[in-house]
Design an enzyme around this catalytic site. Structure first.
Site, short mmCIF file in Angstrom:
data_model
loop_
_atom_site.label_atom_id
_atom_site.label_comp_id
_atom_site.label_asym_id
_atom_site.label_seq_id
_atom_site.Cartn_x
_atom_site.Cartn_y
_atom_site.Cartn_z
N HIS A 104 0.82 -1.21 0.00
CA HIS A 104 0.00 0.00 0.00
C HIS A 104 0.86 1.27 0.00
O HIS A 104 1.56 1.53 0.96
CB HIS A 104 -0.90 -0.04 1.24
CG HIS A 104 -1.85 1.10 1.34
ND1 HIS A 104 -1.82 2.00 2.39
CD2 HIS A 104 -2.85 1.51 0.52
CE1 HIS A 104 -2.78 2.89 2.22
NE2 HIS A 104 -3.42 2.61 1.10
N HIS B 145 -0.52 11.02 -2.74
CA HIS B 145 -1.84 10.68 -2.19
C HIS B 145 -2.74 11.89 -1.91
O HIS B 145 -3.83 12.00 -2.45
CB HIS B 145 -1.71 9.82 -0.93
CG HIS B 145 -3.03 9.47 -0.32
ND1 HIS B 145 -3.67 10.26 0.61
CD2 HIS B 145 -3.86 8.42 -0.54
CE1 HIS B 145 -4.82 9.72 0.93
NE2 HIS B 145 -4.96 8.59 0.25
N LYS C 171 -6.98 9.32 -8.32
CA LYS C 171 -7.65 10.12 -7.29
C LYS C 171 -8.77 10.94 -7.90
O LYS C 171 -8.64 11.46 -9.01
CB LYS C 171 -6.65 11.06 -6.59
CG LYS C 171 -5.52 10.36 -5.83
CD LYS C 171 -5.99 9.23 -4.96
CE LYS C 171 -6.33 9.52 -3.53
NZ LYS C 171 -6.64 8.28 -2.77
N ASP D 272 0.65 -1.91 4.47
CA ASP D 272 1.83 -1.05 4.59
C ASP D 272 3.06 -1.88 4.93
O ASP D 272 4.18 -1.39 4.91
CB ASP D 272 1.62 0.00 5.70
CG ASP D 272 0.39 0.86 5.48
OD1 ASP D 272 0.02 1.09 4.31
OD2 ASP D 272 -0.22 1.30 6.48
O1 G3P Z 1 -6.79 1.36 -2.78
C1 G3P Z 1 -6.99 1.15 -1.42
C2 G3P Z 1 -6.67 2.38 -0.63
O2 G3P Z 1 -5.43 2.86 -1.05
C3 G3P Z 1 -7.71 3.45 -0.75
O3 G3P Z 1 -7.57 4.45 0.23
O4 G3P Z 1 -6.88 6.66 1.07
O5 G3P Z 1 -5.24 4.80 1.03
O6 G3P Z 1 -5.96 5.88 -1.08
P1 G3P Z 1 -6.37 5.48 0.31
CA CA Z 2 -4.75 4.58 -2.55
#
Ligand code: G3P
Ligand code: CA
Length: 257
Positions: free
Chosen positions: A18, A60, A121, A245
């Site tokens: 992740h 992110h 995103k 993670d």
């Molecule tokens: O794709 C799973 C997860 O990454 C979605 O949430 O906020 O970590 O991008 P976030």
């Molecule tokens: Ca993500």
């Protein structure tokens, strides 16, 4: 370029790092991706948005402030300006000098090496298909020969739909979001947006949906799981992949099955 990886579809279970190995290195940087590969992850997950000059970059948050030395919206800076920022020092002094990567840079590195889950995103999803983030992402996937080794996902279902229209060969993952789903379950959502996989948080997935997906012949992926007991639980319940993670721990757990 050709890929030496086995096609995604042939895997039984995916160890997904992740934002890279983000427990041990600054998220969404080459350091985190390289470490994930070293830890034998099957796939890295990363977040994509557009720079001011419309280039897909890996970051992110909508704002630079938390995970770089920049300030303000990612989308208000040119790619050259973003490349000058430091995206590692916030994490630790040893990672000072890490850069915000472009999607092209990561895909070039990943080609033939590791699979990639590209999360688009919602900030960068526009009203038009032409020249939009979806077309740009697909173009880079094709350029790097990664068609069979990516899953493209988004919380914005317009992006999921568009990806299949632009390039039906590329696999898509629908990221469940209660508001956008308006009471539709996984089967209906996957049908409505022609998505291949159902990506869901571990707190929202339930027994009824698992049964429904099973019957429908579709697979689901769970995020974000960092504890050994929970990893075991989700593998035993048939998740096709887990976002973690800590890809080293997940690899260790997955190898026991
Ligand atoms: O794709 C799973 C997860 O990454 C979605 O949430 O906020 O970590 O991008 P976030
Ligand atoms: Ca993500």
């Amino acid at each position: 370029s050709s890929s030496t990886l086995e096609p995604l579809i042939d895997k039984n279970f995916l160890v997904i790092a992740h934002r890279g190995a983000s427990k041990y290195a600054p998220e969404n940087t080459m350091a985190a991706f390289k470490l994930a590969h070293k830890m034998k992850a099957d796939m890295i997950e990363l977040d994509v948005q557009l720079s001011k000059d419309g280039m897909p970059v890996v970051f992110h948050d909508a704002k630079l402030d938390r995970h770089s030395n920049g300030k303000g919206l990612v989308s208000s800076f040119l790619i050259d300006e973003l490349h000058q920022l430091d995206a590692g020092n916030w994490f630790s002094i040893e990672h000072k000098g890490e850069k915000i990567p472009s999607l092209e840079q990561v895909l070039k590195w990943a080609s033939g090496k590791i699979m990639v889950n590209i999360e688009i995103k919602k900030e960068s999803v526009g009203d038009l298909v032409e020249g939009g983030v979806e077309e740009k992402v697909i173009e880079l996937v094709q350029k790097t020969g990664m068609e069979k080794n990516v899953i493209i996902s988004s919380f914005d279902y317009r992006a999921i739909e568009r990806i299949k229209t632009i390039e039906p060969k590329v696999l898509t993952g629908l990221l469940y979001h209660k508001k956008s789903s308006s009471k539709r379950g996984p089967e209906k959502l996957l049908r409505d947006y022609r998505a291949d996989y159902f990506h869901c948080s571990r707190s929202e997935m339930n027994k009824k949906w698992r049964a429904q997906l099973n019957e429908f012949g579709k697979r689901y992926l769970i995020y974000t799981v960092n504890k050994k007991k929970q990893m075991e639980k989700w593998i035993e319940m048939g998740a096709y992949g887990i976002f973690s993670d800590k890809p080293d721990l997940l690899r260790e757990v997955a190898d026991q099955y």
